[in-house]
Design a protein around this motif. Structure first.
Motif, PDB file in Angstrom:
ATOM      1  N   GLN A 174      19.856   6.117  -1.370  1.00  0.00           N
ATOM      2  CA  GLN A 174      18.526   6.621  -1.580  1.00  0.00           C
ATOM      3  C   GLN A 174      17.582   5.729  -2.320  1.00  0.00           C
ATOM      4  OE1 GLN A 174      17.364  10.832  -1.093  1.00  0.00           O
ATOM      5  NE2 GLN A 174      19.519  11.464  -1.202  1.00  0.00           N
ATOM      6  N   ILE A 175      18.014   5.284  -3.560  1.00  0.00           N
ATOM      7  CA  ILE A 175      17.248   4.678  -4.728  1.00  0.00           C
ATOM      8  C   ILE A 175      17.271   3.187  -4.182  1.00  0.00           C
ATOM      9  CG2 ILE A 175      17.177   3.877  -6.859  1.00  0.00           C
ATOM     10  CD1 ILE A 175      18.704   6.536  -7.830  1.00  0.00           C
ATOM     11  N   GLU A 176      18.341   2.658  -3.559  1.00  0.00           N
ATOM     12  CA  GLU A 176      17.973   1.222  -3.160  1.00  0.00           C
ATOM     13  C   GLU A 176      16.981   0.878  -2.286  1.00  0.00           C
ATOM     14  OE1 GLU A 176      19.825  -2.637  -3.350  1.00  0.00           O
ATOM     15  OE2 GLU A 176      21.328  -1.217  -3.764  1.00  0.00           O
ATOM     16  N   PRO A 177      17.046   1.606  -1.150  1.00  0.00           N
ATOM     17  CA  PRO A 177      15.796   1.377  -0.190  1.00  0.00           C
ATOM     18  C   PRO A 177      14.195   1.888  -0.865  1.00  0.00           C
ATOM     19  CG  PRO A 177      17.279   2.753   0.869  1.00  0.00           C
ATOM     20  CD  PRO A 177      17.737   2.425  -0.360  1.00  0.00           C
ATOM     21  N   ILE A 178      14.268   2.441  -1.821  1.00  0.00           N
ATOM     22  CA  ILE A 178      13.114   2.828  -2.611  1.00  0.00           C
ATOM     23  C   ILE A 178      12.713   1.745  -3.443  1.00  0.00           C
ATOM     24  CG2 ILE A 178      12.160   4.057  -4.707  1.00  0.00           C
ATOM     25  CD1 ILE A 178      13.574   6.588  -3.550  1.00  0.00           C
ATOM     26  N   ILE A 179      13.532   1.114  -3.994  1.00  0.00           N
ATOM     27  CA  ILE A 179      13.372  -0.146  -4.939  1.00  0.00           C
ATOM     28  C   ILE A 179      12.874  -1.378  -3.919  1.00  0.00           C
ATOM     29  CG2 ILE A 179      14.039  -1.757  -6.524  1.00  0.00           C
ATOM     30  CD1 ILE A 179      13.526   0.823  -7.655  1.00  0.00           C
ATOM     31  N   ALA A 180      13.586  -1.546  -2.871  1.00  0.00           N
ATOM     32  CA  ALA A 180      13.401  -2.530  -1.997  1.00  0.00           C
ATOM     33  C   ALA A 180      11.950  -2.543  -1.304  1.00  0.00           C
ATOM     34  CB  ALA A 180      14.575  -2.401  -0.937  1.00  0.00           C
ATOM     35  N   LEU A 181      11.662  -1.238  -1.228  1.00  0.00           N
ATOM     36  CA  LEU A 181      10.296  -0.913  -0.411  1.00  0.00           C
ATOM     37  C   LEU A 181       8.946  -1.165  -1.675  1.00  0.00           C
ATOM     38  CD1 LEU A 181      11.246   1.717   1.927  1.00  0.00           C
ATOM     39  CD2 LEU A 181      10.366  -0.525   2.497  1.00  0.00           C
ATOM     40  N   MET A 182       9.385  -0.429  -2.804  1.00  0.00           N
ATOM     41  CA  MET A 182       8.341  -0.199  -3.768  1.00  0.00           C
ATOM     42  C   MET A 182       8.468  -1.165  -5.107  1.00  0.00           C
ATOM     43  SD  MET A 182       8.074   3.952  -3.753  1.00  0.00           S
ATOM     44  CE  MET A 182       6.355   3.993  -4.522  1.00  0.00           C
ATOM     45  N   GLY A 183       9.321  -2.057  -5.130  1.00  0.00           N
ATOM     46  CA  GLY A 183       9.606  -3.092  -6.296  1.00  0.00           C
ATOM     47  C   GLY A 183      10.452  -2.328  -7.499  1.00  0.00           C
ATOM     48  N   SER A 184      10.416  -2.808  -8.575  1.00  0.00           N
ATOM     49  CA  SER A 184      11.685  -2.498  -9.538  1.00  0.00           C
ATOM     50  C   SER A 184      10.904  -2.031 -10.769  1.00  0.00           C
ATOM     51  CB  SER A 184      12.764  -3.808  -9.962  1.00  0.00           C
ATOM     52  OG  SER A 184      11.648  -5.004 -10.366  1.00  0.00           O
ATOM     53  N   GLY A 218       0.812  -1.248  -0.086  1.00  0.00           N
ATOM     54  CA  GLY A 218       0.172  -0.016   0.103  1.00  0.00           C
ATOM     55  C   GLY A 218       0.786   1.345   0.124  1.00  0.00           C
ATOM     56  N   ILE A 219       1.961   1.169  -0.287  1.00  0.00           N
ATOM     57  CA  ILE A 219       2.859   2.537  -0.191  1.00  0.00           C
ATOM     58  C   ILE A 219       2.547   3.182  -1.648  1.00  0.00           C
ATOM     59  CG2 ILE A 219       5.203   3.348  -0.900  1.00  0.00           C
ATOM     60  CD1 ILE A 219       6.019   1.002   1.001  1.00  0.00           C
ATOM     61  N   GLU A 220       2.194   4.445  -1.593  1.00  0.00           N
ATOM     62  CA  GLU A 220       1.763   5.278  -2.723  1.00  0.00           C
ATOM     63  C   GLU A 220       3.013   6.175  -2.863  1.00  0.00           C
ATOM     64  OE1 GLU A 220      -0.916   8.927  -2.174  1.00  0.00           O
ATOM     65  OE2 GLU A 220      -2.325   7.424  -3.169  1.00  0.00           O
ATOM     66  N   THR A 221       3.610   6.850  -1.975  1.00  0.00           N
ATOM     67  CA  THR A 221       4.732   7.901  -2.349  1.00  0.00           C
ATOM     68  C   THR A 221       5.970   7.654  -1.389  1.00  0.00           C
ATOM     69  OG1 THR A 221       3.178   9.387  -3.132  1.00  0.00           O
ATOM     70  CG2 THR A 221       5.136  10.151  -2.912  1.00  0.00           C
ATOM     71  N   ILE A 222       7.111   7.903  -2.007  1.00  0.00           N
ATOM     72  CA  ILE A 222       8.312   7.884  -0.796  1.00  0.00           C
ATOM     73  C   ILE A 222       8.764   9.170  -1.251  1.00  0.00           C
ATOM     74  CG2 ILE A 222      10.324   6.956  -0.060  1.00  0.00           C
ATOM     75  CD1 ILE A 222       9.264   4.261  -0.246  1.00  0.00           C
ATOM     76  N   ALA A 223       9.197   9.861  -0.202  1.00  0.00           N
ATOM     77  CA  ALA A 223      10.300  11.173  -0.306  1.00  0.00           C
ATOM     78  C   ALA A 223      11.285  10.933   0.452  1.00  0.00           C
ATOM     79  CB  ALA A 223       9.651  12.327   0.010  1.00  0.00           C
ATOM     80  N   SER A 224      12.646  10.838  -0.327  1.00  0.00           N
ATOM     81  CA  SER A 224      13.854  10.524   0.542  1.00  0.00           C
ATOM     82  C   SER A 224      14.751  11.667   0.388  1.00  0.00           C
ATOM     83  CB  SER A 224      14.601   9.164  -0.118  1.00  0.00           C
ATOM     84  OG  SER A 224      15.673   9.045   0.321  1.00  0.00           O
ATOM     85  N   TRP A 225      15.606  11.751   1.450  1.00  0.00           N
ATOM     86  CA  TRP A 225      16.688  12.893   1.584  1.00  0.00           C
ATOM     87  C   TRP A 225      17.948  12.408   2.300  1.00  0.00           C
ATOM     88  CZ3 TRP A 225      11.723  13.226   3.819  1.00  0.00           C
ATOM     89  CH2 TRP A 225      10.969  14.276   3.331  1.00  0.00           C
ATOM     90  N   GLN A 258      16.914  10.144   5.347  1.00  0.00           N
ATOM     91  CA  GLN A 258      15.655   9.829   5.985  1.00  0.00           C
ATOM     92  C   GLN A 258      14.668   9.465   4.996  1.00  0.00           C
ATOM     93  OE1 GLN A 258      14.480  13.164   8.106  1.00  0.00           O
ATOM     94  NE2 GLN A 258      16.043  14.309   7.389  1.00  0.00           N
ATOM     95  N   ILE A 259      13.487   8.942   5.159  1.00  0.00           N
ATOM     96  CA  ILE A 259      12.382   9.089   4.180  1.00  0.00           C
ATOM     97  C   ILE A 259      11.021   9.243   4.908  1.00  0.00           C
ATOM     98  CG2 ILE A 259      13.583   7.491   2.559  1.00  0.00           C
ATOM     99  CD1 ILE A 259      12.005   4.980   3.707  1.00  0.00           C
ATOM    100  N   ALA A 260      10.091   9.976   3.975  1.00  0.00           N
ATOM    101  CA  ALA A 260       8.862  10.067   4.407  1.00  0.00           C
ATOM    102  C   ALA A 260       8.094   9.108   3.384  1.00  0.00           C
ATOM    103  CB  ALA A 260       8.456  11.287   4.085  1.00  0.00           C
ATOM    104  N   VAL A 261       7.099   8.114   4.065  1.00  0.00           N
ATOM    105  CA  VAL A 261       6.385   7.359   3.294  1.00  0.00           C
ATOM    106  C   VAL A 261       5.007   7.453   3.522  1.00  0.00           C
ATOM    107  CG1 VAL A 261       5.662   4.819   3.020  1.00  0.00           C
ATOM    108  CG2 VAL A 261       8.197   5.426   3.759  1.00  0.00           C
ATOM    109  N   LYS A 262       4.152   7.630   2.268  1.00  0.00           N
ATOM    110  CA  LYS A 262       2.638   7.869   2.368  1.00  0.00           C
ATOM    111  C   LYS A 262       2.024   6.668   1.987  1.00  0.00           C
ATOM    112  CE  LYS A 262      -1.379  10.239   2.642  1.00  0.00           C
ATOM    113  NZ  LYS A 262      -1.509  11.297   1.676  1.00  0.00           N
ATOM    114  N   TYR A 263       1.205   6.097   2.375  1.00  0.00           N
ATOM    115  CA  TYR A 263       0.156   4.921   2.271  1.00  0.00           C
ATOM    116  C   TYR A 263      -1.066   5.271   1.840  1.00  0.00           C
ATOM    117  CZ  TYR A 263       3.652   2.261   5.014  1.00  0.00           C
ATOM    118  OH  TYR A 263       4.901   1.506   5.025  1.00  0.00           O
ATOM    119  N   GLU A 264      -1.666   4.565   0.865  1.00  0.00           N
ATOM    120  CA  GLU A 264      -2.933   4.550   0.006  1.00  0.00           C
ATOM    121  C   GLU A 264      -4.112   4.931   1.250  1.00  0.00           C
ATOM    122  OE1 GLU A 264      -3.432   0.743  -2.107  1.00  0.00           O
ATOM    123  OE2 GLU A 264      -1.723   1.764  -3.714  1.00  0.00           O
TER     124      GLU A 264
END
Length: 280
Positions: A163-173, A144-151, A211-217
């Motif tokens: 920053q990209i590695e955790p995003i792909i790990a969490l959201m898929g490829s 249900g992750i909709e958006t990630i913002a990473s710093w 750090q990252i901010a994660v917004k869910y559906e």
């Protein structure tokens, strides 16, 4: 005891300086960096010979010798990924578990060639940023992750992978396109996924921690700052890979990450314009 061989562009660099002791401790002394080869001496710092003397590692005169005498292989050169294909050619033909340090490759085509060579020769292979293993990221709900913002800190070329590695790990490829939204001093990249989800990365200088901010559906959100010892968690994963020959990171993830880094650099030339990513 399993003997590990280091293959590097030059040996006196931060990862090579830390990994031997970390590996020894994490493996309970069952694995040790025993052999090393550096293509050149560091421009600043210890020569390869001096580094080996300091680390208690045997300096060998060729990649071939390291591959022959080692049970397990680590190709380093973390800040010079353009060297990885040449440094990894013999390791990937060896059939011995091989880890290639971040950033895996300078571009998508090279990444694909590395994995293809490893597959042809039945060589277990993987690569990852240590940030993938941060306990705080691992605890996040992926569904249900909709958006990630990473710093984070550092330059885009060397540090965007963290920053990209955790995003792909969490959201898929299945990232589909990228848009550059940053400035020359504050690089930023917007990543669009095939199903409409989005993620962004921002480099705000060395004073900015990851750090990252994660917004869910569902509408909920969470802000996470990795404070766990993610390097030690990575080393534990590396030990598990060496023990089993089974990587925890799918090649599709790594190829997607390298593709994003490569096309992010291309997107810098035309800011605020979507650039489509090649499809697998």
């Amino acid at each position: 005891m399993k003997k590990i061989g280091f293959i590097d562009y030059f040996l006196d660099e931060w990862h090579a300086n830390q990994y031997p002791e970390w590996i020894r401790k994490a493996s309970g002394g069952q694995m040790a960096v025993s052999y090393a080869y550096g293509l050149k001496d560091a421009d600043r710092g210890l020569s390869n010979r001096a580094w080996c003397e300091q680390q208690g590692v045997a300096l060998l005169d060729s990649i071939e010798a390291v591959v022959e005498q080692s049970d397990l292989l680590v190709v380093l050169s973390p800040d010079h990924p353009e060297q990885h294909e040449a440094l990894a050619q013999l390791p990937l033909q060896s059939g011995k578990p091989t880890y290639i340090d971040k950033t895996f490759a300078p571009d998508r085509k090279t990444a694909e060639r590395l994995f293809e060579r490893a597959e042809r020769c039945a060589t277990p292979l993987y690569s990852s940023s240590a940030l993938r293993y941060a306990a705080e990221y691992a605890e996040l709900k992926r569904e249900g992750i909709e958006t990630i913002a990473s710093w984070g800190p550092g330059s885009y070329e060397n540090y965007s992978i963290h920053q990209i590695e955790p995003i792909i790990a969490l959201m898929g490829s299945d990232a589909a396109r990228v848009m550059y939204t940053g400035t020359s001093r504050s690089p930023a990249l917007l990543i669009g996924f095939a199903d409409g989800r989005q993620a962004s990365i921002h480099h705000f200088g060395w004073e900015c921690p990851f750090q990252i901010a994660v917004k869910y559906e569902s509408g909920s959100s969470v802000v996470v700052k990795p404070e766990s010892d993610y390097f030690q968690l990575f080393i534990q994963d590396l030990i598990a890979f060496f023990e089993t020959g089974k990587p925890s990171v799918p090649p599709s993830d790594t190829v997607a990450i390298i593709t994003l880094i490569e096309y992010g650099l291309k997107a810098m030339e035309t800011p605020y314009t979507w650039i489509e990513l090649p499809k697998s």
